[in-house]
Write a protein that holds these residues in place. Structure first.
Motif, PDB file in Angstrom:
ATOM      1  N   PRO A 136      35.181  22.310  15.522  1.00  0.00           N
ATOM      2  CA  PRO A 136      34.516  22.031  16.061  1.00  0.00           C
ATOM      3  C   PRO A 136      33.119  22.577  15.299  1.00  0.00           C
ATOM      4  CG  PRO A 136      35.310  24.037  17.456  1.00  0.00           C
ATOM      5  CD  PRO A 136      36.575  23.792  16.056  1.00  0.00           C
ATOM      6  N   GLY A 137      32.764  23.410  14.773  1.00  0.00           N
ATOM      7  CA  GLY A 137      32.145  23.479  13.380  1.00  0.00           C
ATOM      8  C   GLY A 137      31.395  22.302  12.712  1.00  0.00           C
ATOM      9  N   THR A 138      32.245  22.155  12.217  1.00  0.00           N
ATOM     10  CA  THR A 138      32.541  20.334  11.262  1.00  0.00           C
ATOM     11  C   THR A 138      31.528  19.241  11.915  1.00  0.00           C
ATOM     12  OG1 THR A 138      34.001  21.116   9.705  1.00  0.00           O
ATOM     13  CG2 THR A 138      33.836  18.764   9.417  1.00  0.00           C
ATOM     14  N   TYR A 139      32.802  19.604  12.591  1.00  0.00           N
ATOM     15  CA  TYR A 139      32.070  18.297  13.868  1.00  0.00           C
ATOM     16  C   TYR A 139      31.294  17.977  14.015  1.00  0.00           C
ATOM     17  CZ  TYR A 139      32.597  15.406  17.881  1.00  0.00           C
ATOM     18  OH  TYR A 139      32.248  14.022  19.030  1.00  0.00           O
ATOM     19  N   ASN A 140      30.506  19.479  14.793  1.00  0.00           N
ATOM     20  CA  ASN A 140      28.696  19.116  15.163  1.00  0.00           C
ATOM     21  C   ASN A 140      28.064  18.621  14.774  1.00  0.00           C
ATOM     22  OD1 ASN A 140      29.846  19.683  18.416  1.00  0.00           O
ATOM     23  ND2 ASN A 140      29.708  22.275  17.574  1.00  0.00           N
ATOM     24  N   ALA A 141      28.402  19.710  13.092  1.00  0.00           N
ATOM     25  CA  ALA A 141      27.542  18.833  11.994  1.00  0.00           C
ATOM     26  C   ALA A 141      27.526  17.458  11.290  1.00  0.00           C
ATOM     27  CB  ALA A 141      27.971  20.355  10.791  1.00  0.00           C
TER      28      ALA A 141
END
Length: 170
Positions: A136-141
């Motif tokens: 999720p962190g990579t996706y949001n970034a």
């Protein structure tokens, strides 16, 4: 409350009868003063017990009022219930792991994935660990970076998501 006269008479007669029955059975020489005193004491105790029993209120014979439960019919109360069927249209939730951006990201090598995360971190979009795994962190970034670059539509398919990632690497 005084005991009834008939009850006292009855108890007295019963005590005297008991004494009269017991007297002839005892030998004449065995009746000394002590024996007579014991017999008088026993007769007195029996007499007092009868008097006490008669003067105590008897709980079993006193009438008590106990309200009786009598069932009664009550007309049923009906509520007119009309359910409201309002259709809810919620967008289907898709896991970040099954998006086109995730498929494109995972097709790169491990070193290239870490490079993408380092660049997103350097630009201030990614705050997680540089581990090369998509979450999720990579996706949001990636979504925030693509929106800032005006390329948010390119994350809709895998073939166009490669352009966003290539722009970060080269």
């Amino acid at each position: 409350m005084l005991p009834a006269v008939s009850n006292i008479k009855r108890n007295t007669i019963a005590a005297l009868l008991a004494v009269a029955v017991a007297l002839p059975a005892a030998p004449a020489l065995a009746w000394g003063q002590r024996e007579q005193d014991v017999l008088k004491g026993a007769a007195g105790v029996i007499l007092l017990q009868g008097i006490i029993r008669e003067t105590k209120p008897n709980k079993h014979h006193q009438p008590r009022y106990e309200p009786r439960y009598e069932p009664r019919y009550e007309q049923p109360r009906y509520q007119h219930y009309q359910p409201r069927y309002e259709p809810r249209y919620e967008p289907q939730r898709v896991s970040v792991y099954s998006t086109a951006a995730a498929r494109a990201f995972n097709s790169y090598s491990s070193s290239e994935r870490r490079l993408i995360q380092r660049r997103l971190s350097a630009y201030g979009y990614y705050n997680g660990g540089i581990d090369g795994s998509f979450g999720p962190g990579t996706y949001n970034a990636v979504v925030a970076y693509a929106s800032a670059q005006g390329q948010s539509r390119q994350l809709a398919s895998t073939s166009t998501a490669y352009g966003v990632y290539d722009g970060l690497m080269y």
